[in-house]
Motif scaffolding. Structure first.
Motif, PDB file in Angstrom:
ATOM      1  N   TYR A   1      22.859  36.806  -4.788  1.00 29.51           N
ATOM      2  CA  TYR A   1      23.472  37.234  -3.527  1.00 29.51           C
ATOM      3  C   TYR A   1      24.601  36.316  -3.047  1.00 29.51           C
ATOM      4  O   TYR A   1      24.587  35.799  -1.941  1.00 29.51           O
TER       5      TYR A   1
ATOM      6  N   ASP B   1      18.400  36.793   5.081  1.00 28.22           N
ATOM      7  CA  ASP B   1      19.009  38.016   4.542  1.00 28.22           C
ATOM      8  C   ASP B   1      18.695  38.189   3.056  1.00 28.22           C
ATOM      9  O   ASP B   1      18.442  39.298   2.585  1.00 28.22           O
TER      10      ASP B   1
ATOM     11  N   SER C   1      12.768  41.311  -0.969  1.00 31.04           N
ATOM     12  CA  SER C   1      11.545  42.014  -0.601  1.00 31.04           C
ATOM     13  C   SER C   1      11.724  43.533  -0.717  1.00 31.04           C
ATOM     14  O   SER C   1      10.854  44.230  -1.233  1.00 31.04           O
ATOM     15  N   LYS C   2      12.868  44.001  -0.271  1.00 30.09           N
ATOM     16  CA  LYS C   2      13.152  45.438  -0.356  1.00 30.09           C
ATOM     17  C   LYS C   2      13.234  45.877  -1.822  1.00 30.09           C
ATOM     18  O   LYS C   2      12.701  46.919  -2.196  1.00 30.09           O
ATOM     19  N   TYR C   3      13.902  45.078  -2.646  1.00 26.99           N
ATOM     20  CA  TYR C   3      14.008  45.383  -4.070  1.00 26.99           C
ATOM     21  C   TYR C   3      12.611  45.480  -4.690  1.00 26.99           C
ATOM     22  O   TYR C   3      12.309  46.405  -5.438  1.00 26.99           O
ATOM     23  N   TYR C   4      11.759  44.503  -4.370  1.00 32.12           N
ATOM     24  CA  TYR C   4      10.404  44.494  -4.911  1.00 32.12           C
ATOM     25  C   TYR C   4       9.625  45.731  -4.465  1.00 32.12           C
ATOM     26  O   TYR C   4       8.921  46.345  -5.257  1.00 32.12           O
ATOM     27  N   THR C   5       9.773  46.104  -3.208  1.00 33.55           N
ATOM     28  CA  THR C   5       9.088  47.285  -2.683  1.00 33.55           C
ATOM     29  C   THR C   5       9.556  48.548  -3.410  1.00 33.55           C
ATOM     30  O   THR C   5       8.748  49.398  -3.779  1.00 33.55           O
ATOM     31  N   LEU C   6      10.847  48.659  -3.649  1.00 32.26           N
ATOM     32  CA  LEU C   6      11.407  49.845  -4.297  1.00 32.26           C
ATOM     33  C   LEU C   6      11.138  49.889  -5.793  1.00 32.26           C
ATOM     34  O   LEU C   6      10.828  50.937  -6.345  1.00 32.26           O
ATOM     35  N   GLU C   7      11.258  48.744  -6.457  1.00 28.05           N
ATOM     36  CA  GLU C   7      11.180  48.707  -7.923  1.00 28.05           C
ATOM     37  C   GLU C   7       9.814  48.281  -8.463  1.00 28.05           C
ATOM     38  O   GLU C   7       9.513  48.524  -9.622  1.00 28.05           O
TER      39      GLU C   7
ATOM     40  N   LYS D   1      15.107  39.282   2.686  1.00 26.45           N
ATOM     41  CA  LYS D   1      14.984  40.682   3.090  1.00 26.45           C
ATOM     42  C   LYS D   1      15.378  41.590   1.924  1.00 26.45           C
ATOM     43  O   LYS D   1      14.691  42.559   1.607  1.00 26.45           O
ATOM     44  N   ARG D   2      16.491  41.254   1.272  1.00 23.58           N
ATOM     45  CA  ARG D   2      16.938  42.050   0.117  1.00 23.58           C
ATOM     46  C   ARG D   2      15.950  41.980  -1.039  1.00 23.58           C
ATOM     47  O   ARG D   2      15.636  42.990  -1.664  1.00 23.58           O
TER      48      ARG D   2
ATOM     49  N   TYR E   1       8.514  36.066   5.713  1.00 20.17           N
ATOM     50  CA  TYR E   1       8.484  36.195   4.255  1.00 20.17           C
ATOM     51  C   TYR E   1       7.572  35.178   3.570  1.00 20.17           C
ATOM     52  O   TYR E   1       7.611  35.035   2.351  1.00 20.17           O
TER      53      TYR E   1
END
Length: 175
Positions: free
Chosen positions: A138, A41, A47-53, A44-45, A88
Protein backbone atom coordinates in the motif's frame (compact mmCIF):
# COMPACT_ATOMS: atom_id res chain seq x y z
CA UNK A 1 25.07 4.94 48.79
CA UNK A 2 23.44 2.13 46.86
CA UNK A 3 23.97 2.06 43.10
CA UNK A 4 21.10 0.95 40.89
CA UNK A 5 21.95 -0.70 37.61
CA UNK A 6 19.48 -1.06 34.79
CA UNK A 7 20.24 -4.41 33.29
CA UNK A 8 18.88 -4.89 29.80
CA UNK A 9 18.10 -8.24 28.25
CA UNK A 10 19.33 -8.31 24.66
CA UNK A 11 16.78 -9.64 22.21
CA UNK A 12 17.52 -10.01 18.51
CA UNK A 13 15.21 -10.70 15.60
CA UNK A 14 13.68 -13.20 15.00
CA UNK A 15 12.05 -13.62 18.41
CA UNK A 16 9.89 -16.62 19.23
CA UNK A 17 6.63 -16.35 21.12
CA UNK A 18 8.16 -18.81 23.62
CA UNK A 19 11.00 -16.35 24.33
CA UNK A 20 8.56 -13.47 24.77
CA UNK A 21 6.45 -15.45 27.22
CA UNK A 22 9.50 -16.03 29.45
CA UNK A 23 9.90 -12.29 30.02
CA UNK A 24 8.65 -10.82 33.26
CA UNK A 25 6.81 -7.62 34.04
CA UNK A 26 9.26 -4.73 34.26
CA UNK A 27 12.11 -6.46 32.42
CA UNK A 28 14.15 -4.00 30.40
CA UNK A 29 14.92 -5.18 26.89
CA UNK A 30 17.36 -3.92 24.28
CA UNK A 31 15.78 -4.94 20.96
CA UNK A 32 17.64 -5.21 17.69
CA UNK A 33 15.62 -6.26 14.69
CA UNK A 34 12.64 -5.78 12.47
CA UNK A 35 9.46 -3.88 13.32
CA UNK A 36 6.37 -3.76 11.13
CA UNK A 37 4.86 -0.28 11.12
CA UNK A 38 1.17 -0.30 10.19
CA UNK A 39 -1.40 2.36 9.53
CA UNK A 40 -5.10 2.02 10.33
CA UNK A 41 -5.98 2.43 6.63
CA UNK A 42 -3.63 -0.40 5.65
CA UNK A 43 -5.10 -2.72 8.27
CA UNK A 44 -8.60 -1.85 7.10
CA UNK A 45 -7.65 -2.84 3.54
CA UNK A 46 -5.89 -6.02 4.64
CA UNK A 47 -8.84 -7.05 6.77
CA UNK A 48 -11.28 -6.40 3.95
CA UNK A 49 -9.13 -8.40 1.52
CA UNK A 50 -9.03 -11.31 3.97
CA UNK A 51 -12.81 -11.17 4.45
CA UNK A 52 -13.41 -11.17 0.68
CA UNK A 53 -10.74 -13.66 -0.39
CA UNK A 54 -10.36 -15.87 2.68
CA UNK A 55 -6.56 -15.80 2.50
CA UNK A 56 -4.11 -13.35 4.04
CA UNK A 57 -2.36 -10.92 1.73
CA UNK A 58 0.35 -10.31 4.32
CA UNK A 59 1.72 -12.59 7.04
CA UNK A 60 2.54 -11.01 10.43
CA UNK A 61 4.00 -14.30 11.68
CA UNK A 62 6.60 -13.67 14.39
CA UNK A 63 6.64 -9.88 13.98
CA UNK A 64 6.67 -6.97 16.41
CA UNK A 65 4.05 -4.47 15.24
CA UNK A 66 3.49 -0.80 16.03
CA UNK A 67 1.67 2.20 14.66
CA UNK A 68 2.94 5.75 14.42
CA UNK A 69 4.41 8.28 12.03
CA UNK A 70 7.47 7.44 9.96
CA UNK A 71 9.89 10.37 9.88
CA UNK A 72 12.43 9.50 7.20
CA UNK A 73 14.34 12.77 7.61
CA UNK A 74 15.25 11.85 11.18
CA UNK A 75 15.21 8.06 10.77
CA UNK A 76 12.57 7.45 13.40
CA UNK A 77 9.05 6.41 14.21
CA UNK A 78 7.39 9.14 16.24
CA UNK A 79 3.91 9.68 17.61
CA UNK A 80 3.63 5.99 18.51
CA UNK A 81 -0.08 5.33 19.01
CA UNK A 82 -1.48 1.81 18.96
CA UNK A 83 -4.91 3.04 20.03
CA UNK A 84 -5.38 3.96 16.36
CA UNK A 85 -5.17 0.27 15.42
CA UNK A 86 -7.02 -1.19 18.41
CA UNK A 87 -9.90 -2.36 16.19
CA UNK A 88 -7.42 -4.69 14.47
CA UNK A 89 -5.71 -6.40 17.44
CA UNK A 90 -7.54 -9.68 16.76
CA UNK A 91 -6.61 -9.48 13.09
CA UNK A 92 -2.92 -8.88 13.92
CA UNK A 93 -2.64 -11.69 16.46
CA UNK A 94 -4.60 -14.17 14.37
CA UNK A 95 -2.24 -13.17 11.55
CA UNK A 96 0.71 -14.31 13.68
CA UNK A 97 2.07 -11.11 15.26
CA UNK A 98 4.16 -11.93 18.34
CA UNK A 99 3.69 -8.65 20.15
CA UNK A 100 3.02 -4.93 19.93
CA UNK A 101 5.31 -2.05 20.74
CA UNK A 102 3.01 0.29 22.59
CA UNK A 103 3.04 3.82 23.84
CA UNK A 104 0.65 4.25 26.73
CA UNK A 105 -2.23 2.20 28.02
CA UNK A 106 -5.71 3.67 27.83
CA UNK A 107 -8.53 1.87 29.68
CA UNK A 108 -9.94 0.64 26.34
CA UNK A 109 -6.56 -0.65 25.16
CA UNK A 110 -5.91 -2.23 28.57
CA UNK A 111 -9.16 -4.19 28.40
CA UNK A 112 -8.37 -5.39 24.89
CA UNK A 113 -4.76 -6.39 25.52
CA UNK A 114 -5.42 -8.35 28.73
CA UNK A 115 -7.30 -10.92 26.64
CA UNK A 116 -4.16 -11.96 24.75
CA UNK A 117 -2.20 -13.27 27.77
CA UNK A 118 1.17 -12.28 26.40
CA UNK A 119 3.78 -9.61 27.16
CA UNK A 120 3.80 -6.34 25.28
CA UNK A 121 6.62 -3.85 24.92
CA UNK A 122 6.54 -0.21 25.94
CA UNK A 123 9.07 2.00 24.20
CA UNK A 124 11.28 3.74 26.76
CA UNK A 125 11.77 6.68 24.42
CA UNK A 126 9.24 8.83 22.60
CA UNK A 127 10.64 7.78 19.24
CA UNK A 128 12.07 4.59 17.79
CA UNK A 129 15.29 5.05 15.84
CA UNK A 130 15.05 3.13 12.58
CA UNK A 131 16.98 2.37 9.43
CA UNK A 132 16.41 0.61 6.12
CA UNK A 133 12.65 1.29 5.77
CA UNK A 134 10.83 -0.60 3.04
CA UNK A 135 7.17 -0.23 2.08
CA UNK A 136 5.79 -3.76 1.77
CA UNK A 137 2.16 -2.97 0.90
CA UNK A 138 0.00 0.00 0.00
CA UNK A 139 2.47 2.64 -1.16
CA UNK A 140 -0.53 4.75 -2.15
CA UNK A 141 -1.67 5.31 1.45
CA UNK A 142 -0.59 8.74 2.63
CA UNK A 143 1.62 8.50 5.73
CA UNK A 144 2.13 4.79 5.43
CA UNK A 145 0.83 1.38 4.60
CA UNK A 146 2.66 -1.71 5.80
CA UNK A 147 6.30 -0.72 6.30
CA UNK A 148 9.24 -2.85 7.41
CA UNK A 149 11.86 -0.98 9.44
CA UNK A 150 14.86 -2.08 11.44
CA UNK A 151 16.09 -0.81 14.78
CA UNK A 152 19.25 -1.37 16.79
CA UNK A 153 19.43 -1.61 20.59
CA UNK A 154 16.09 0.09 21.13
CA UNK A 155 15.16 0.18 24.84
CA UNK A 156 11.81 -1.41 25.71
CA UNK A 157 10.07 -2.34 28.92
CA UNK A 158 8.03 -5.52 29.25
CA UNK A 159 4.39 -5.10 30.28
CA UNK A 160 2.46 -8.14 31.42
CA UNK A 161 -0.86 -8.75 33.07
CA UNK A 162 -0.92 -10.28 36.51
CA UNK A 163 -3.42 -12.89 37.64
CA UNK A 164 -5.76 -10.13 38.80
CA UNK A 165 -5.75 -8.96 35.19
CA UNK A 166 -4.28 -5.61 36.17
CA UNK A 167 -1.33 -3.94 34.49
CA UNK A 168 1.49 -3.45 36.97
CA UNK A 169 2.52 0.12 37.70
CA UNK A 170 5.49 0.59 35.38
CA UNK A 171 6.78 4.09 34.68
CA UNK A 172 3.98 5.88 32.79
CA UNK A 173 2.04 2.79 31.81
CA UNK A 174 -0.52 3.58 34.47
CA UNK A 175 -4.18 3.44 33.63
Amino acid sequence: MKEVFNIFININYPVSLETIRKLKNGDKVSYTGKIILVSPDALKRLSKYYTLEGVPLFNFLGEFVTSGTLNLAHGEIKSIDISEISDYFDFLFKGGANSLIIDKISPKTHNQLKNYKRPFFKSLSQTIGIYDPKVLLYKDIKNGGIIEVWTKNHPLEVLTFEEKEQMSDIDNAKL
